[in-house]
Design a protein around this motif. Structure first.
Motif, short mmCIF file in Angstrom:
data_model
loop_
_atom_site.label_atom_id
_atom_site.label_comp_id
_atom_site.label_asym_id
_atom_site.label_seq_id
_atom_site.Cartn_x
_atom_site.Cartn_y
_atom_site.Cartn_z
N LEU A 178 41.15 44.82 41.64
CA LEU A 178 40.82 44.43 40.27
C LEU A 178 39.31 44.32 40.09
CD1 LEU A 178 43.51 41.69 39.57
CD2 LEU A 178 43.30 43.88 38.38
N THR A 179 38.65 43.76 41.09
CA THR A 179 37.21 43.57 41.02
C THR A 179 36.47 44.91 41.03
OG1 THR A 179 37.39 41.45 42.16
CG2 THR A 179 35.24 42.50 42.16
N GLU A 180 36.89 45.81 41.89
CA GLU A 180 36.18 47.07 42.06
C GLU A 180 36.57 48.15 41.06
OE1 GLU A 180 36.47 48.39 46.09
OE2 GLU A 180 35.44 46.62 46.90
N ARG A 181 37.85 48.16 40.64
CA ARG A 181 38.34 49.25 39.80
C ARG A 181 38.71 48.81 38.39
NH1 ARG A 181 42.57 53.00 42.92
NH2 ARG A 181 42.17 54.12 40.97
N GLY A 182 39.05 47.52 38.23
CA GLY A 182 39.52 47.05 36.94
C GLY A 182 41.01 47.21 36.79
N TYR A 183 41.57 46.51 35.83
CA TYR A 183 43.02 46.53 35.63
C TYR A 183 43.52 47.90 35.22
CZ TYR A 183 47.54 45.62 33.48
OH TYR A 183 48.86 45.66 33.14
N ALA A 184 42.80 48.58 34.35
CA ALA A 184 43.28 49.83 33.78
C ALA A 184 43.53 50.91 34.82
CB ALA A 184 42.30 50.34 32.73
N THR A 185 42.75 50.92 35.89
CA THR A 185 42.91 51.97 36.90
C THR A 185 43.46 51.45 38.22
OG1 THR A 185 40.59 51.70 37.55
CG2 THR A 185 41.07 53.39 35.91
N LEU A 186 43.87 50.20 38.26
CA LEU A 186 44.47 49.67 39.47
C LEU A 186 45.83 50.31 39.70
CD1 LEU A 186 44.52 46.08 40.78
CD2 LEU A 186 46.72 47.19 40.37
N THR A 187 46.14 50.66 40.94
CA THR A 187 47.43 51.25 41.27
C THR A 187 48.04 50.52 42.45
OG1 THR A 187 46.53 52.84 42.87
CG2 THR A 187 46.60 53.53 40.56
N VAL A 188 49.37 50.54 42.52
CA VAL A 188 50.07 49.98 43.67
C VAL A 188 49.68 50.73 44.93
CG1 VAL A 188 52.34 49.64 44.72
CG2 VAL A 188 51.98 49.07 42.31
N GLU A 189 49.50 52.04 44.80
CA GLU A 189 49.10 52.85 45.95
C GLU A 189 47.75 52.40 46.51
OE1 GLU A 189 50.19 54.05 43.10
OE2 GLU A 189 52.11 54.95 43.66
N GLY A 190 46.81 52.12 45.60
CA GLY A 190 45.50 51.66 46.04
C GLY A 190 45.55 50.31 46.72
N VAL A 191 46.37 49.40 46.17
CA VAL A 191 46.54 48.08 46.77
C VAL A 191 47.17 48.21 48.15
CG1 VAL A 191 47.76 45.88 46.60
CG2 VAL A 191 46.70 46.88 44.56
N ALA A 192 48.20 49.06 48.25
CA ALA A 192 48.88 49.25 49.54
C ALA A 192 47.93 49.79 50.60
CB ALA A 192 50.06 50.20 49.35
N LEU B 299 32.64 26.24 38.15
CA LEU B 299 33.13 27.17 37.14
C LEU B 299 32.15 28.31 36.94
CD1 LEU B 299 34.99 28.07 34.82
CD2 LEU B 299 33.71 26.49 33.33
N VAL B 300 30.87 27.98 36.81
CA VAL B 300 29.84 29.00 36.63
C VAL B 300 29.82 29.96 37.82
CG1 VAL B 300 27.34 29.37 36.59
CG2 VAL B 300 28.38 27.70 35.05
N ALA B 301 29.85 29.39 39.02
CA ALA B 301 29.83 30.23 40.22
C ALA B 301 31.03 31.16 40.27
CB ALA B 301 29.77 29.36 41.47
N THR B 302 32.19 30.64 39.91
CA THR B 302 33.41 31.44 39.94
C THR B 302 33.40 32.54 38.91
OG1 THR B 302 34.73 29.59 40.78
CG2 THR B 302 35.92 31.36 39.68
N MET B 303 33.05 32.22 37.67
CA MET B 303 33.17 33.19 36.60
C MET B 303 32.02 34.19 36.56
SD MET B 303 36.06 32.39 35.63
CE MET B 303 36.19 33.64 34.35
N THR B 304 30.95 33.94 37.29
CA THR B 304 29.87 34.93 37.37
C THR B 304 29.98 35.80 38.61
OG1 THR B 304 28.41 33.27 38.38
CG2 THR B 304 28.24 33.58 35.98
N ALA B 305 30.92 35.47 39.50
CA ALA B 305 31.18 36.31 40.67
C ALA B 305 32.00 37.52 40.22
CB ALA B 305 31.95 35.51 41.72
N PRO B 306 32.01 38.59 41.02
CA PRO B 306 32.74 39.80 40.62
C PRO B 306 34.20 39.54 40.25
CG PRO B 306 31.32 40.29 42.47
CD PRO B 306 31.24 38.80 42.26
N ALA B 307 34.92 38.74 41.04
CA ALA B 307 36.33 38.48 40.74
C ALA B 307 36.48 37.73 39.42
CB ALA B 307 36.98 37.69 41.87
N GLY B 308 35.59 36.80 39.16
CA GLY B 308 35.65 36.05 37.90
C GLY B 308 35.38 36.93 36.70
N ARG B 309 34.41 37.83 36.82
CA ARG B 309 34.11 38.73 35.71
C ARG B 309 35.27 39.70 35.47
NH1 ARG B 309 29.32 38.36 33.51
NH2 ARG B 309 27.59 37.33 34.60
N ALA B 310 35.89 40.15 36.55
CA ALA B 310 37.05 41.03 36.40
C ALA B 310 38.19 40.29 35.71
CB ALA B 310 37.49 41.54 37.77
N LEU B 311 38.39 39.05 36.10
CA LEU B 311 39.44 38.24 35.48
C LEU B 311 39.18 38.02 34.01
CD1 LEU B 311 41.87 36.36 35.56
CD2 LEU B 311 40.36 34.56 36.33
#
Length: 217
Positions: free
Chosen positions: A32-46, A98-110
């Protein structure tokens, strides 16, 4: 979310049970962090988790269910609830975390997912609602302890104070895209406490709101 196949090959095998589950959920957050939700695939996660995609489908009925579990698990433990002995210190720790979390890559992706059409999907919408409610429930002791110590007026609504705390942070993140740092967090604490002491916060109500991208708190 697309169903495009990812490159062949997988990471090291991770076994079964809890170890497998943890690896898959961690891989989902990274994807999710690197590719985003739109291009995330089960194959990539696996591939990233070192499992076969059929393993994922056996444990999660849908890709959206996998994403919902990954988000809930990641952010349920991301922000510990402080107990510094003073409300100012507790709220400052919460806001800075909160600031640390939401400014990190995972937080921004979320945050990007929370503001997208993906939240119209029932599983993701339910995950957002549950996580939002969990954040306030877990943070309520910060406010209730302060009221018991006489640091805040009696009857201060924990949810309303916490919303006042996070509002300036999310306003910058979502609307103005101004820098968000520890100074932002500290000023948010000052505003929230000033509102509480001035009794400017709404009075307690039994029903808590469940909308809004407040995954971090």
């Amino acid at each position: 979310m697309t169903s495009i196949e990812s490159p062949s090959g997988r990471g090291p095998a991770v076994g079964r049970g809890n170890k497998m589950r943890a690896a898959v959920l961690a891989a989902t957050i990274t994807e999710l962090t690197e590719r985003g939700y739109a291009t995330l695939t089960v194959e990539g996660v696996a591939q990233r988790a070192g499992v076969h995609k059929t393993t994922i489908y056996r444990n999660w009925k849908t890709a959206d269910g996998l994403v919902a579990d990954a988000l809930a698990g990641h952010f349920a433990t991301e922000i510990p609830i402080p107990d510094t002995g003073a409300v100012d210190g507790d709220l400052r720790a919460l806001a800075r975390s909160l600031v640390a979390t939401m400014t990190a890559p995972a937080g921004r992706a979320l945050l990007a997912i929370a503001l997208s059409d993906a939240m119209r999907l029932p599983q993701l919408a339910q995950a957002k609602k549950a996580l939002f409610e969990d954040r306030f429930r877990r943070a309520e002791p910060v406010v209730t302890r302060a009221v018991e110590r006489g640091e805040l007026p009696a009857g201060t609504d924990p949810a309303e104070l916490l919303k006042a705390l996070v509002a300036p942070v999310y306003f910058r993140l979502v609307f103005t895209e101004e820098p968000v740092d520890e100074t932002t967090a500290d000023r948010a604490v000052d505003v929230a406490l000033a509102a509480a002491h001035a009794r400017a916060l709404p009075t307690p109500c039994r029903t808590r709101p469940t909308a809004g991208p407040h995954f971090g708190l």
